[in-house]
Design a protein around this motif. Structure first.
Motif, PDB file in Angstrom:
ATOM      1  N   SER A 291      -2.927   5.538  -3.790  1.00  0.00           N
ATOM      2  CA  SER A 291      -4.147   6.343  -3.696  1.00  0.00           C
ATOM      3  C   SER A 291      -3.882   7.674  -3.015  1.00  0.00           C
ATOM      4  CB  SER A 291      -5.204   5.569  -2.911  1.00  0.00           C
ATOM      5  OG  SER A 291      -6.397   6.322  -2.782  1.00  0.00           O
ATOM      6  N   GLU A 292      -4.509   8.734  -3.564  1.00  0.00           N
ATOM      7  CA  GLU A 292      -4.353  10.093  -3.038  1.00  0.00           C
ATOM      8  C   GLU A 292      -2.900  10.567  -3.099  1.00  0.00           C
ATOM      9  OE1 GLU A 292      -6.937  11.935  -2.270  1.00  0.00           O
ATOM     10  OE2 GLU A 292      -8.339  10.267  -2.601  1.00  0.00           O
ATOM     11  N   TYR A 293      -2.130   9.993  -4.031  1.00  0.00           N
ATOM     12  CA  TYR A 293      -0.720  10.366  -4.210  1.00  0.00           C
ATOM     13  C   TYR A 293       0.073  10.175  -2.918  1.00  0.00           C
ATOM     14  CZ  TYR A 293      -2.490  12.300  -8.551  1.00  0.00           C
ATOM     15  OH  TYR A 293      -3.099  12.442  -9.766  1.00  0.00           O
ATOM     16  N   GLN A 294      -0.179   9.041  -2.264  1.00  0.00           N
ATOM     17  CA  GLN A 294       0.525   8.690  -1.041  1.00  0.00           C
ATOM     18  C   GLN A 294       1.107   7.284  -1.161  1.00  0.00           C
ATOM     19  OE1 GLN A 294       1.132  10.575   1.840  1.00  0.00           O
ATOM     20  NE2 GLN A 294       0.399  12.203   0.479  1.00  0.00           N
ATOM     21  N   VAL A 295       2.199   7.061  -0.442  1.00  0.00           N
ATOM     22  CA  VAL A 295       2.830   5.745  -0.404  1.00  0.00           C
ATOM     23  C   VAL A 295       2.561   5.150   0.972  1.00  0.00           C
ATOM     24  CG1 VAL A 295       4.987   4.455  -0.559  1.00  0.00           C
ATOM     25  CG2 VAL A 295       4.624   6.471  -2.008  1.00  0.00           C
ATOM     26  N   PRO A 296       1.910   3.989   1.034  1.00  0.00           N
ATOM     27  CA  PRO A 296       1.624   3.380   2.337  1.00  0.00           C
ATOM     28  C   PRO A 296       2.887   3.201   3.168  1.00  0.00           C
ATOM     29  CG  PRO A 296       0.448   2.224   0.587  1.00  0.00           C
ATOM     30  CD  PRO A 296       1.382   3.197  -0.088  1.00  0.00           C
ATOM     31  N   GLY A 297       2.794   3.595   4.423  1.00  0.00           N
ATOM     32  CA  GLY A 297       3.922   3.430   5.334  1.00  0.00           C
ATOM     33  C   GLY A 297       4.812   4.644   5.451  1.00  0.00           C
TER      34      GLY A 297
END
Length: 339
Positions: A291-297
């Motif tokens: 989501s939002e072109y982000q990778v968790p962590g």
């Protein structure tokens, strides 16, 4: 110009799904009948390039707004309107489901507004019109500018009309339209310049890769580069843009968000949280792993870079599989008719 679900009523959203779905069905039928095996790698590479390019929002000077490439015109000038439309659907669907970009209910409208006009009017009508006497740098620039401006103007009008017909927001139609059209004129001109630069690059090195309708009588001469070399360069550029240059994207709201903000004070409207809206939101949340072109962590910059590379590679693979599936189905049907 990715619309959120909060702008659309279920009836309008369903209508746009039906219209986009009907065109997609017809496009797939036409692609299955085209004897162009070489179109599949072009669809994958150009689809990846457009996806990556869409991650770069460029600022519109003096407005506080930004825009990004739609890409339908660019795709169709290389692979034709039918293949371009199916490729754009793959891009928009992945953006919606994996990255949460645009609403799930609004996906049909986003396909129509961002893909239909660019592929079938910009790429399907204006591109052949301007290049009917043969490919040239001047013809490419004229077609790119005219097609991109027309695409963005019709898309902006459709967003305004769909929002008005839905009747679930307090956005006044006239005021909304008078904000949407001028800002998307500027975005369309910028997209036209970008499109002409990319198509001009292809023309300089492998002009026969540019699409021209059958029977036009203006077949391009072979270029100095091999097809594989040019597609390899474009694929590498897509990865560089998605994984690096995307970090330079403007943080200003895009043309649609800017227009909404000018009228409401916020870039986003709060939609109904129940019924079909809640169901669509929960489903999209479950699929939007980036989501939002982000990778968790990961930190924000690294997350954007990784998301860009992942999305670019996924689009390349998805479109390649789509193309192979359509061709295999047609070959199977042709074999069945022979027997």
């Amino acid at each position: 110009m990715h619309m959120a679900d909060a702008l659309l009523s279920p009836a309008v959203a369903g209508t746009m799904y039906a219209l986009s779905g009907a065109v997609a069905f017809y496009a797939a039928k036409r692609i299955r009948k085209e004897e162009r095996e070489e179109i599949i790698p072009k669809m994958g590479v150009l689809g990846a390039f457009v996806f990556a390019a869409q991650m770069i929002n460029f600022a519109i000077p003096g407005t506080g707004s930004s825009g990004h490439l739609c890409g339908g015109m660019l795709l169709s000038a290389v692979v034709g309107p039918y293949a371009g439309f199916l490729t754009m659907i793959s891009i928009l669907a992945l953006q919606c489901l994996l990255f949460g970009d645009g609403g799930l209910l609004a996906l049909g409208a986003n396909i129509w507004n961002m893909a239909f006009y660019g592929c079938f009017l910009g790429g399907g009508l204006l591109w052949p019109f301007f290049t009917r006497r043969g490919l040239s740098k001047k013809a490419i620039v004229m077609a790119s500018l005219a097609g991109s401006v027309l695409t963005l103007q019709l898309g902006a009008f459709s967003v305004s009309a769909e929002t008005f017909l839905s009747g679930i927001t307090e956005l006044p139609f006239t005021a909304f339209l008078l904000l949407m059209q001028p800002i998307h004129l500027a975005i369309g001109l910028a997209e036209g310049l970008i499109t002409s630069a990319v198509l001009g690059f292809v023309y300089e090195n492998r002009p026969e890769l540019l699409w021209q309708p059958a029977g036009s009588g203006t077949a391009a001469q072979a270029g100095s580069w091999s097809r594989n070399r040019l597609l390899g360069v474009l694929a590498a550029l897509a990865l560089i843009i998605g994984g690096g240059l995307s970090l330079l994207a403007s943080g200003d709201p895009d043309g649609l968000e800017w227009s909404v903000q000018r009228l409401t004070g916020s870039t986003e409207l709060e939609g109904p949280g129940e019924g079909i809206y809640g169901l669509a939101a929960r489903f999209q949340e479950s699929t939007a792993l980036l989501s939002e072109y982000q990778v968790p962590g990961l930190d924000e910059e690294l997350g954007t870079a990784v998301a860009g590379v992942v999305g670019t590679m996924l689009i390349m693979g998805i479109v390649w599989i789509l193309g192979r599936t359509l061709r295999k189905r047609e070959n199977h049907e042709a074999s069945g008719r022979c027997h």
